[in-house]
Design an enzyme around this catalytic site. Sequence first.
Site, mmCIF file in Angstrom:
data_model
loop_
_atom_site.group_PDB
_atom_site.id
_atom_site.type_symbol
_atom_site.label_atom_id
_atom_site.label_comp_id
_atom_site.label_asym_id
_atom_site.label_seq_id
_atom_site.Cartn_x
_atom_site.Cartn_y
_atom_site.Cartn_z
ATOM 1 N N ASN A 145 0.837 -1.200 0.000
ATOM 2 C CA ASN A 145 0.000 0.000 0.000
ATOM 3 C C ASN A 145 0.872 1.249 0.000
ATOM 4 O O ASN A 145 1.903 1.307 0.669
ATOM 5 C CB ASN A 145 -1.014 -0.007 1.152
ATOM 6 N N GLU A 194 0.527 5.272 0.469
ATOM 7 C CA GLU A 194 -0.384 6.310 0.952
ATOM 8 C C GLU A 194 0.093 7.700 0.533
ATOM 9 O O GLU A 194 1.218 7.878 0.051
ATOM 10 C CB GLU A 194 -0.507 6.210 2.483
ATOM 11 N N CYS A 214 -4.196 0.669 -2.443
ATOM 12 C CA CYS A 214 -4.002 -0.576 -1.692
ATOM 13 C C CYS A 214 -2.889 -1.416 -2.324
ATOM 14 O O CYS A 214 -2.590 -1.299 -3.523
ATOM 15 C CB CYS A 214 -5.284 -1.408 -1.723
ATOM 16 N N GLU A 222 -2.963 -4.598 -3.070
ATOM 17 C CA GLU A 222 -3.448 -5.534 -4.097
ATOM 18 C C GLU A 222 -3.531 -4.851 -5.464
ATOM 19 O O GLU A 222 -3.097 -5.392 -6.484
ATOM 20 C CB GLU A 222 -4.849 -6.051 -3.729
ATOM 21 N N CYS A 276 -10.374 -4.903 0.292
ATOM 22 C CA CYS A 276 -11.509 -3.979 0.208
ATOM 23 C C CYS A 276 -12.314 -4.266 -1.065
ATOM 24 O O CYS A 276 -11.859 -4.976 -1.971
ATOM 25 C CB CYS A 276 -11.012 -2.530 0.229
ATOM 26 N N CYS A 283 -10.651 -3.468 -4.470
ATOM 27 C CA CYS A 283 -9.631 -4.457 -4.889
ATOM 28 C C CYS A 283 -10.294 -5.729 -5.393
ATOM 29 O O CYS A 283 -9.844 -6.342 -6.365
ATOM 30 C CB CYS A 283 -8.679 -4.760 -3.731
HETATM 31 N N1 THU Z 1 -5.224 -1.480 2.505
HETATM 32 C C1 THU Z 1 -4.674 -2.314 1.583
HETATM 33 O O1 THU Z 1 -3.563 -2.071 1.080
HETATM 34 N N2 THU Z 1 -5.363 -3.403 1.221
HETATM 35 C C2 THU Z 1 -6.582 -3.762 1.730
HETATM 36 O O2 THU Z 1 -7.147 -4.753 1.318
HETATM 37 C C3 THU Z 1 -7.201 -2.953 2.780
HETATM 38 C C4 THU Z 1 -6.510 -1.689 3.123
HETATM 39 C C5 THU Z 1 -4.474 -0.296 2.896
HETATM 40 C C6 THU Z 1 -5.058 1.030 2.467
HETATM 41 C C7 THU Z 1 -4.464 1.957 3.481
HETATM 42 O O3 THU Z 1 -3.169 2.332 3.042
HETATM 43 C C8 THU Z 1 -4.313 1.113 4.726
HETATM 44 O O4 THU Z 1 -4.387 -0.241 4.303
HETATM 45 C C9 THU Z 1 -5.379 1.357 5.780
HETATM 46 O O5 THU Z 1 -6.649 1.258 5.246
#
Ligand code: THU
Length: 158
Positions: free
Chosen positions: A62, A64, A73, A75, A112, A115
């Site tokens: 991920n 940000e 994310c 994925e 999520c 994804c």
């Molecule tokens: N996140 C992912 O990378 N994958 C997921 O399936 C759920 C959430 C990340 C997004 C964000 O950077 C952090 O987790 C918190 O939500």
Amino acid sequence: MVLKELNIRFREYENISELAEEDRLLAEEAVKATANSYSPYSRFHVGAALKLSNGKIVHGSNQENIAYPSGLCAERTAMFYASAEYPDAGMEAIAIAASKNGQICEMPATPCGACRQVMAEYQDKSGRQMKIILVGSKKIMIFDKVDDMLPFIFDSLK
Ligand code: THU
């Protein structure tokens, strides 16, 4: 009116050592990929490892941004990179792991909705099932196909 029920199958394991070798290797790659997460805002480090039909494994984590919606994310980072770099390769399996405070989370992080939708599209594009391996230190869940994580996949434009 007809009452219908949906039955979803997945496998649960208590330890990564119980997995078939190919799945275990991909799970370990997802754990390694958490180290490259850029997540100064959530401090939730997610890693993904994606196995392609050309034999390559690509990684995502991920990423940000201070403008929160601009991040992505793990994925989707992996899948979009794979599709951009190897557009003809199918996506056969994706493993996902997460860590907090320097420890792999005990329970798996479930992808999520966005994804899952992207997984569904690439599964459909390749015409073969994409396996999903969710890795926690105390529980591992394996879904044979995206449909089992995202029933009623949107396909009305077809
Ligand atoms: N996140 C992912 O990378 N994958 C997921 O399936 C759920 C959430 C990340 C997004 C964000 O950077 C952090 O987790 C918190 O939500």
